[in-house]
Design a protein around this motif. Structure first.
Motif, PDB file in Angstrom:
ATOM      1  N   UNK A 320       0.718  -1.321  -0.240  1.00 50.46           N
ATOM      2  CA  UNK A 320       0.102  -0.060  -0.235  1.00 50.46           C
ATOM      3  C   UNK A 320       1.498   0.805   0.248  1.00 50.46           C
ATOM      4  N   UNK A 321       2.120   1.409   0.869  1.00 51.93           N
ATOM      5  CA  UNK A 321       2.801   2.411   1.054  1.00 51.93           C
ATOM      6  C   UNK A 321       3.523   2.358  -0.164  1.00 51.93           C
ATOM      7  N   UNK A 322       3.799   1.815  -1.267  1.00 52.41           N
ATOM      8  CA  UNK A 322       4.334   1.729  -2.991  1.00 52.41           C
ATOM      9  C   UNK A 322       3.333   2.483  -3.412  1.00 52.41           C
ATOM     10  N   UNK A 323       1.919   1.940  -3.135  1.00 49.02           N
ATOM     11  CA  UNK A 323       1.162   2.107  -4.066  1.00 49.02           C
ATOM     12  C   UNK A 323       0.536   3.925  -4.210  1.00 49.02           C
ATOM     13  N   UNK A 324       0.397   4.397  -2.635  1.00 49.18           N
ATOM     14  CA  UNK A 324       0.325   5.676  -2.067  1.00 49.18           C
ATOM     15  C   UNK A 324       1.633   6.627  -2.766  1.00 49.18           C
ATOM     16  N   UNK A 325       3.108   6.158  -2.551  1.00 45.79           N
ATOM     17  CA  UNK A 325       4.280   6.959  -2.761  1.00 45.79           C
ATOM     18  C   UNK A 325       3.379   7.607  -4.479  1.00 45.79           C
ATOM     19  N   UNK A 326       3.518   6.582  -5.132  1.00 46.68           N
ATOM     20  CA  UNK A 326       3.363   6.587  -6.398  1.00 46.68           C
ATOM     21  C   UNK A 326       2.018   7.777  -6.805  1.00 46.68           C
ATOM     22  N   UNK A 327       1.030   7.392  -6.505  1.00 46.16           N
ATOM     23  CA  UNK A 327      -0.189   8.731  -6.686  1.00 46.16           C
ATOM     24  C   UNK A 327       0.686   9.929  -5.903  1.00 46.16           C
ATOM     25  N   UNK A 328       1.119  10.360  -4.590  1.00 42.14           N
ATOM     26  CA  UNK A 328       1.742  11.009  -4.343  1.00 42.14           C
ATOM     27  C   UNK A 328       2.682  11.575  -5.505  1.00 42.14           C
ATOM     28  N   UNK A 329       3.674  10.938  -5.875  1.00 40.67           N
ATOM     29  CA  UNK A 329       4.589  12.060  -7.254  1.00 40.67           C
ATOM     30  C   UNK A 329       3.447  12.148  -8.102  1.00 40.67           C
ATOM     31  N   UNK A 330       2.518  11.948  -8.674  1.00 37.95           N
ATOM     32  CA  UNK A 330       1.843  12.463  -9.160  1.00 37.95           C
ATOM     33  C   UNK A 330       1.038  13.437  -9.215  1.00 37.95           C
ATOM     34  N   UNK A 331       0.370  13.677  -7.952  1.00 38.50           N
ATOM     35  CA  UNK A 331       0.414  15.009  -7.152  1.00 38.50           C
ATOM     36  C   UNK A 331       1.399  16.177  -7.821  1.00 38.50           C
ATOM     37  N   UNK A 332       2.556  15.933  -6.939  1.00 41.94           N
ATOM     38  CA  UNK A 332       3.526  16.916  -6.986  1.00 41.94           C
ATOM     39  C   UNK A 332       3.687  16.554  -8.431  1.00 41.94           C
ATOM     40  N   UNK A 333       3.302  16.148  -9.747  1.00 44.85           N
ATOM     41  CA  UNK A 333       3.759  16.856 -11.047  1.00 44.85           C
ATOM     42  C   UNK A 333       3.042  17.777 -11.580  1.00 44.85           C
ATOM     43  N   UNK A 334       1.360  17.108 -10.222  1.00 41.89           N
ATOM     44  CA  UNK A 334       0.219  17.875 -11.416  1.00 41.89           C
ATOM     45  C   UNK A 334       0.346  19.664 -10.459  1.00 41.89           C
ATOM     46  N   UNK A 335       0.833  19.422  -9.166  1.00 42.92           N
ATOM     47  CA  UNK A 335       1.299  20.380  -9.066  1.00 42.92           C
ATOM     48  C   UNK A 335       1.883  21.330  -8.912  1.00 42.92           C
ATOM     49  N   UNK A 336       3.251  20.954  -9.823  1.00 39.53           N
ATOM     50  CA  UNK A 336       4.141  21.773 -10.371  1.00 39.53           C
ATOM     51  C   UNK A 336       4.156  22.235 -12.147  1.00 39.53           C
ATOM     52  N   UNK A 337       2.756  21.500 -12.754  1.00 44.88           N
ATOM     53  CA  UNK A 337       2.013  21.695 -13.464  1.00 44.88           C
ATOM     54  C   UNK A 337       1.759  23.578 -13.288  1.00 44.88           C
ATOM     55  N   UNK A 338       0.929  23.494 -12.092  1.00 42.65           N
ATOM     56  CA  UNK A 338      -0.044  24.423 -11.868  1.00 42.65           C
ATOM     57  C   UNK A 338       0.792  25.930 -11.610  1.00 42.65           C
ATOM     58  N   UNK A 339       2.002  25.519 -10.568  1.00 42.23           N
ATOM     59  CA  UNK A 339       2.608  26.433 -10.193  1.00 42.23           C
ATOM     60  C   UNK A 339       3.132  27.052 -11.459  1.00 42.23           C
ATOM     61  N   UNK A 340       3.844  26.141 -11.453  1.00 37.56           N
ATOM     62  CA  UNK A 340       4.760  26.725 -13.060  1.00 37.56           C
ATOM     63  C   UNK A 340       3.408  27.908 -13.509  1.00 37.56           C
ATOM     64  N   UNK A 341       2.565  27.858 -14.295  1.00 38.17           N
ATOM     65  CA  UNK A 341       1.420  28.319 -14.725  1.00 38.17           C
ATOM     66  C   UNK A 341       1.437  29.405 -14.271  1.00 38.17           C
ATOM     67  N   UNK A 342       0.676  28.814 -12.732  1.00 39.86           N
ATOM     68  CA  UNK A 342       0.743  30.516 -11.407  1.00 39.86           C
ATOM     69  C   UNK A 342       1.690  31.964 -11.793  1.00 39.86           C
ATOM     70  N   UNK A 343       2.543  30.846 -11.704  1.00 46.91           N
ATOM     71  CA  UNK A 343       3.903  32.020 -11.388  1.00 46.91           C
ATOM     72  C   UNK A 343       3.670  32.754 -12.730  1.00 46.91           C
ATOM     73  N   UNK A 344       3.705  32.042 -13.837  1.00 47.10           N
ATOM     74  CA  UNK A 344       3.804  32.946 -15.258  1.00 47.10           C
ATOM     75  C   UNK A 344       3.059  33.596 -15.498  1.00 47.10           C
ATOM     76  N   UNK A 345       1.293  33.176 -14.909  1.00 47.21           N
ATOM     77  CA  UNK A 345       0.346  34.346 -15.193  1.00 47.21           C
ATOM     78  C   UNK A 345       0.567  35.755 -13.640  1.00 47.21           C
TER      79      UNK A 345
END
Length: 414
Positions: A320-345
């Motif tokens: 379960x820990x491995x799978x949870x970390x997978x989705x947390x890493x996925x969230x980091x990628x998603x947040x990172x893209x949002x941060x990049x767009x937010x900084x530009x705006x």
């Protein structure tokens, strides 16, 4: 190999556009981007507004005033000795950047048709006129003196409009006190505008020599001295040193030295500016909440969408820990893209306002004609870091949903 990171990349880079989670992820990215952009603009505007108003108030009264104890307690002007020895002592206090003398005399400016009561602030060559030059709108700043009168006058645009004066005009100044009525003929050398009406309506500038003579004081006396400090955040510490060395001492005329900071002289303005910090914290809290909620929604949807994959991973031995970390890493990628767009705006909007002054304000109400903004790289970095950290932290609890998924049932899930 970092298995959770590898799986997160594969999920994030998936080209399957028919997934139900795609719109939710886009909404999550947009939530993070808009939230960060609003936070960046809000902090930039509040910092710019606070510092602009503060600098204008400081421009009229400096950071610390050293004057006669009676002057600081009453509205009248009492003399205090400001000779070379006292000026040298003030300059040697740690944290003091600049020291300048001043003298104030109340009087009346009169034309053939109008008159106006004002405060004549006498300054000399040691006075830092940077603030006056920044707000000068017509004419020039005279070379004010403490040894002779130049008969020059610097007035505000409010005074110029009310008295119908222009640069180069002659005007009579009347001074009424126990010595009777005295008249000086002055020439308007320059006109300034700060939009701080409470100062612009009453403050004009003349020679220190003239103000001292009109007050009937000795040549080494003045209303006081204005001190500029190196660091405004250490204003209180610098004043404490000043209190220890100067306050309650007596000059050779028997007058007592005292001091006050600009915060003490103008408590209403600085209390009002401090209230803006509360607004910033409220905005930051709301925007972080919006970003966090959208990310939680997106994560839950992507977990439900990938139920079959989660079951398969569990069937082949993934914890379960491995799978949870997978989705947390996925969230980091998603947040990172949002941060990049937010900084530009956000940074784009700040830059647009700073270099074009696109958004304008009513100067009579807000004391500035355009919305002031400031770039603070450290603040931008901290906002990005805080947004990323808080969003990831609030996703930890929802990520435990993967432990509720059973391999046997999830393999048949659609």
């Amino acid at each position: 190999m970092n298995l959770p990171l590898f799986l997160a990349r594969r999920i994030y880079n998936s080209d399957d556009k028919n997934r139900v989670a795609r719109p939710a992820i886009r909404i999550a990215i947009a939530g993070v981007a808009i939230g960060l952009a609003v936070m960046l603009v809000s902090v930039s505007v509040v910092f710019g507004f606070k510092h602009t108003i503060r600098d204008k108030v400081v421009g009229f009264g400096s950071h610390i005033q050293v004057a006669n104890f009676m002057t600081l307690q009453a509205s009248e002007q009492y003399p205090i000795q400001m000779g070379d020895s006292m000026l040298r002592l003030l300059r040697q206090i740690p944290g003091v950047k600049h020291v300048q003398r001043y003298a104030v005399k109340q009087g009346v400016l009169k034309t053939e048709t109008d008159f106006l009561g004002v405060a004549f602030k006498g300054i000399a060559a040691d006075y830092d006129t940077t603030f006056l030059h920044q707000n000068l709108i017509a004419g020039s700043i005279p070379r004010f003196s403490d040894t002779h009168s130049t008969q020059q006058l610097l007035i505000s645009d409010i005074m110029a409009n009310e008295l119908r004066l222009q640069v180069g005009d002659q005007i009579f100044a009347y001074f009424i006190d126990y010595n009777g009525i005295r008249v000086r003929r002055l020439r308007v050398a320059g006109i300034y505008r700060t939009h701080l009406s409470q100062y612009d309506r009453v403050t004009c500038f003349i020679d220190l020599y003239t103000a001292v003579k009109l007050n009937g004081w000795e040549s080494d006396q003045a209303s006081g001295a204005e001190l500029t400090v190196d660091d405004f955040d250490r204003l209180s510490a610098t004043e404490r040193l000043l209190v220890q060395k100067v306050n309650r001492t007596v000059d050779r005329y028997g007058e007592t030295y005292s001091s006050q900071t600009i915060k003490e002289a103008c408590p209403q303005i600085f209390s009002w500016l401090d209230l803006l910090d509360l607004n910033v914290w409220i905005i930051l809290g709301l925007m972080l909440a919006v970003a966090a909620v959208t990310m939680i929604s997106g994560l839950l949807i992507i977990i439900l969408e990938r139920t079959a994959m989660i079951g398969l991973l569990k069937a082949v031995g993934a914890r379960n820990r491995t799978i949870r970390h997978t989705f947390l890493w996925f969230s980091v990628f998603t947040i990172g893209k949002g941060l990049l767009m937010g900084n530009v705006i956000g940074i784009g909007l700040i830059a647009l306002q700073r270099f074009t002054g696109l958004v304008r304000l009513d100067a009579a109400t807000y004391y500035v004609s355009t919305v002031p903004v400031e770039f603070h790289p450290a603040v931008i970095f901290l906002l990005n870091l805080a947004t990323l950290g808080i969003c990831v932290l609030v996703l930890i609890a929802p990520s435990y949903l993967v432990s509720k998924i059973h391999p046997a049932r999830s393999m048949r899930y659609e």
